[in-house]
Design an enzyme around this catalytic site. Structure first.
Site, short mmCIF file in Angstrom:
data_model
loop_
_atom_site.label_atom_id
_atom_site.label_comp_id
_atom_site.label_asym_id
_atom_site.label_seq_id
_atom_site.Cartn_x
_atom_site.Cartn_y
_atom_site.Cartn_z
N GLU A 193 -5.58 -5.08 0.21
CA GLU A 193 -4.98 -3.66 -0.99
C GLU A 193 -3.75 -2.63 -0.33
OE1 GLU A 193 -4.30 -5.50 -3.78
OE2 GLU A 193 -5.93 -7.23 -3.68
N ASP A 221 -2.84 -9.88 4.39
CA ASP A 221 -3.74 -9.93 4.95
C ASP A 221 -4.35 -9.88 6.84
OD1 ASP A 221 -5.13 -11.66 2.97
OD2 ASP A 221 -3.66 -13.00 3.13
#
Length: 415
Positions: free
Chosen positions: A276, A359
């Site tokens: 995030e 990611d």
């Protein structure tokens, strides 16, 4: 008009039947033979019942999406005549154009919400039956009421701006409306975390002080200007798990759903939070805004020409008096709905790119592929998410890479 409606009903009937057969009977979730028994194989970390529930729920949600979107388009077309009646009622009630706009938007927004309430309620009950939704009926109606008020106010503001721009620049309204939409988007992005989100949920500082310090340390390494981590009581609505970093500049907020605190281990949570934070660090929110602005430029231009063409060809048949007529607004909504559905693959493709980038950032910060794999295996179990999706669903609904793709990427750091 009766022939048109008959054709629309027949076409939708064939489309609906094909969709039902495809989504309810098709072999949609098989994984490559090479991955059988691997960490990406759901049979290695989910029970047969969990896999069955995940696939069944996904089929239902996808079918609802692919049926409700064209159904909304068809209803908007059919309701053009109702829009004329709403305009006539507004004109009888009030002389002031502002009040006419308020009445028209109120009536049409209420009508659309009522017509699609069965779909929303059906999906709510489905989520409840599969254990995903923990929402009470009171909360469901409360959220619906808040959504209605916010949508109504936003729609009134947008219609007022549209009418004002259309009056002053009938041949360039699409360009001016697009320019005005940019600061509005930025404003909403700025106020969402501090004004809109708290209308729905209670936010409080993260209670786990050890985890809080670990997250803030990650934030400091990522140069995120945050001195607080929040947890939000999403367990009142769902058993699913999630976390996010939103806002711009000093309004940045690091938020964890309380469900993620209960269902993931600290090292798993850190890989999710690093993901995030990757969105914030790599300015994905700005890239998303820029991409949306560029896409909307094309969209406004196309909408302008489609709006003018439609009203010139068909408007009189419904009793629409021209581009300035309030009754023409559902035409614009119809065009926007069609374009939103058609542009979904492009929007999702962009979203999947930035999700993969996040990611990559997570692994750059933590290097803990093993924890990330466990996290996404647990996300699949708890959220009832199939590890893979058919390409059609991924194109139109897949804002993230599939869980299978993400686990395969994390395996490079599984050591």
């Amino acid at each position: 008009m009766k022939r048109l409606y008959a054709v629309l009903i027949a076409v939708f009937g064939v489309y609906a039947l094909a969709s039902i057969i495809y989504f309810l009977k098709g072999d949609l979730f098989h994984i490559p033979l090479a991955l059988v028994g691997s960490k990406a194989d759901p049979h290695t970390f989910m029970t047969a019942q969990e896999i069955g529930n995940a696939e069944s729920l996904s089929r239902i949600r996808s079918l609802a999406y692919f049926l409700s979107s064209p159904l909304q388009m068809g209803l908007l077309l059919v309701l053009l005549g109702v829009g004329v009646k709403f305009r006539m009622a507004a004109e009888k009630l009030f002389k002031a154009s502002f009040l006419q706009i308020v009445v028209f938007v109120l009536l049409f927004t209420l009508l659309m919400d009522v017509l699609f309430l069965p779909v929303d309620y059906f999906l709510y009950k489905m989520d409840q039956s599969y254990g995903i939704s923990t929402e009470t009926l009171f909360t469901f109606w409360s959220d619906k009421g808040k959504d209605f008020v916010l949508n109504l106010l936003g729609s009134i503001v947008m219609v007022l701006i549209f009418k004002w721009v259309l009056k002053r620049s009938p041949n360039r309204w699409w360009l001016w409306f697009w320019l005005i939409s940019i600061p509005l988007i930025l404003f909403l992005t700025f106020i969402q975390p501090v004004v809109l989100d708290p209308l729905y949920n209670d936010f409080q500082p993260l209670q786990d002080q050890v985890l809080k310090e670990q997250i803030l340390q990650l934030a400091a390494q990522s140069h995120i200007p945050a001195d607080q981590v929040y947890q939000v009581n999403m367990s009142e609505r769902t058993s699913a798990i999630n976390a996010y970093v939103n806002g711009i500049g000093g309004n940045a907020r690091i938020v964890l759903w309380d469900t993620i605190l209960n269902k993931l281990q600290p090292d798993e949570i850190l890989t999710v939070m690093a993901h995030e934070m990757g969105h914030y660090v790599e300015r994905h929110i700005y890239l998303g805004i820029a991409y949306g602005i560029a896409l909307s430029f094309i969209g406004f231009w196309l909408a302008f020409h489609a709006y003018r063409w439609f009203l010139g060809r068909w408007g009189a048949r419904w009793g629409i008096r021209g581009e300035h007529d309030l009754a023409a607004l559902p035409v614009l909504l119809l065009i926007a709905t069609v374009m939103s559905f058609a542009s979904a693959p492009a929007q999702n493709a962009f979203s999947r790119v930035i999700e993969h980038r996040a990611d990559v950032y997570s692994m750059k910060m933590t290097g803990d592929g093993r924890a990330a794999i466990r996290a996404f295996q647990q996300i699949a179990k708890v959220n009832l998410s199939p590890v893979t999706q058919p390409k059609l669903v991924q194109w139109f609904r897949g804002s993230h890479p599939t869980i299978m793709e993400r686990i395969l990427y994390f395996e490079h750091y599984d050591h």
